[in-house]
Design an enzyme around this catalytic site. Structure first.
Site, short mmCIF file in Angstrom:
data_model
loop_
_atom_site.label_atom_id
_atom_site.label_comp_id
_atom_site.label_asym_id
_atom_site.label_seq_id
_atom_site.Cartn_x
_atom_site.Cartn_y
_atom_site.Cartn_z
CD GLU A 17 -2.91 0.88 2.51
OE1 GLU A 17 -3.55 0.13 2.48
OE2 GLU A 17 -3.06 2.08 3.27
CB THR A 48 -4.18 5.98 0.91
OG1 THR A 48 -3.44 7.04 0.54
CG2 THR A 48 -3.64 4.70 1.53
CE1 TYR A 49 -10.81 9.94 -3.49
CE2 TYR A 49 -11.74 10.23 -1.26
CZ TYR A 49 -11.57 10.74 -2.89
OH TYR A 49 -12.48 11.59 -3.02
CG HIS A 77 -7.27 2.74 -0.69
ND1 HIS A 77 -6.81 2.51 0.75
CD2 HIS A 77 -6.56 1.58 -1.41
CE1 HIS A 77 -5.86 1.65 0.78
NE2 HIS A 77 -5.68 1.24 -0.42
NE ARG A 107 -17.23 5.64 8.61
CZ ARG A 107 -17.00 5.61 10.07
NH1 ARG A 107 -18.19 5.49 10.62
NH2 ARG A 107 -16.08 6.02 10.48
N GLY A 108 -14.27 5.92 5.12
CA GLY A 108 -13.64 7.02 5.56
C GLY A 108 -13.67 7.29 7.10
CG ASP A 109 -10.95 7.57 9.94
OD1 ASP A 109 -11.68 6.58 10.48
OD2 ASP A 109 -9.65 7.32 9.74
CE1 TYR A 143 -10.66 -0.61 10.48
CE2 TYR A 143 -12.84 -1.66 9.80
CZ TYR A 143 -11.72 -0.60 9.53
OH TYR A 143 -11.90 0.31 8.51
CD GLN A 174 -6.48 -0.02 10.85
OE1 GLN A 174 -5.56 0.26 10.13
NE2 GLN A 174 -7.28 0.88 10.90
#
Ligand code: FAD
Length: 285
Positions: A17, A48-49, A77, A107-109, A143, A174
């Site tokens: 990644e 990553t996005y 992502h 979803r994203g943080d 997770y 994760q």
């Protein structure tokens, strides 16, 4: 090639990644990183996005397309919490135009500075939408030590099952530092009837600050063996890096010996560290 086609029983997939360049920075440094990382013969490299860089102009797509152009499969992502349906439509069209087949749907943080748009509440909503919109392979996040917002571990696994039922055919975990936590998670996941391939997320410790940040975000538990390394070498960056490489390689050896589906290495765009880890485990892959 779609990622789901890469998993065969008894063989461990090795993937990497990276994050895209930060706003206003030239992508050349990231392209150099990719040129080094491709020598590790990864099954794919995911990009990553938003995290660590910016993706407003679909730099994630650009970098993922560059990787493909180098003869390595890639995955982009994509997060939905701060995007409207129209935003996602534009991004998906752009992915299609760039020949990107694989998406890690997230979803994203929740970021107080970017209020949620509410077109998509959870990753499973995005998964269903992507499935309607095109012929993409869709991966999801999981997770091993429970997502920090979940009501309970059981609830989190039940939501994961919904995400898989919505169309996710591969999961990336994760980061974690305690393999036993990952094995317990696999038992729970299989008990819930989830059988898609699951890659173990491994992040090597390269500096104390970044690991403290990641632990505060993810809630990953720290085995005594790990905290001893941190305590002894916190003021010696080179020693900490070397110990971090050895710790990650040791984790990977144990995971491969236990028959995991795959290892997803969070490279932090550091080819030196990724190369050292790869060299230590190459013969097992
Ligand atoms: P979800 O699957 O939506 O889960 C989020 C929470 O909601 C969980 O607690 C879950 O139990 C709960 N939930 C899920 N569905 C429902 C439902 N239907 N009803 C009620 N509750 C529900 N972030 C980025 O910004 N960019 C990245 O590139 C990025 N890459 C990542 C890569 C990996 C491998 C991983 C593991 C994480 C990544 N993240 C990234 C972080 C991720 O966006 C956050 O962890 C985020 O908080 C959750 O995303 P998710 O897709 O797992 O969410």
């Amino acid at each position: 090639m779609k990622l789901s086609e890469k998993f065969t029983k008894g063989k461990c997939v090795f993937s990497l990644e990276i994050f895209p360049p930060k706003k206003d920075m030239s992508p050349d440094t990231v392209y150099k990183t990719i040129d080094s990382l491709k020598n590790l013969r990864p099954a794919f490299i995911s990009v990553t996005y938003g995290a660590g860089g910016t993706s407003g102009d679909n730099i994630t797509g650009e970098v993922a397309a560059y990787i493909k152009g180098q003869g390595v499969d890639s995955a982009a992502h994509l997060t939905c919490v701060s995007n409207t349906r129209a935003d996602i439509d534009i991004l998906l069209e752009d992915f299609k135009a760039k020949g990107i087949e694989n998406i890690l749907a997230l979803r994203g943080d929740i970021n107080p500075e970017r209020p949620p748009k509410h077109d998509f509440e959870h990753a499973c909503d995005l998964v269903r939408y992507i499935k309607e919109k095109g012929d993409f392979h869709i991966s999801g996040a999981c997770y091993p030590e429970c997502h920090t917002e979940a009501k309970s571990f059981e609830a989190d696994i039940a939501r994961l099952k919904e995400k898989v039922d919505a169309g996710v055919t591969h999961l990336m975990s994760q980061l974690f530092f305690d393999n036993e936590a990952f094995y317990r998670f696999l038992d729970m996941v299989h008990g819930a009837g989830i059988y898609v391939p699951i890659e173990a997320g491994i992040m090597p410790v390269t500096n104390k600050k970044s690991i403290e940040r990641m632990v505060s975000i993810t809630g990953a538990s720290l085995p005594a063996k790990f905290t001893r390394i941190m305590a002894r070498y916190e003021n010696n960056p080179e020693a900490l890096r070397d110990a971090g490489i050895a710790y990650a390689a040791d984790q990977i050896v144990d995971l491969i010996s236990s028959g995991v589906d795959g290892i997803h290495l969070y490279t932090m765009n550091n080819p030196y560290v990724a190369e050292k880890i790869y060299a230590a485990v190459e013969g097992l892959l």
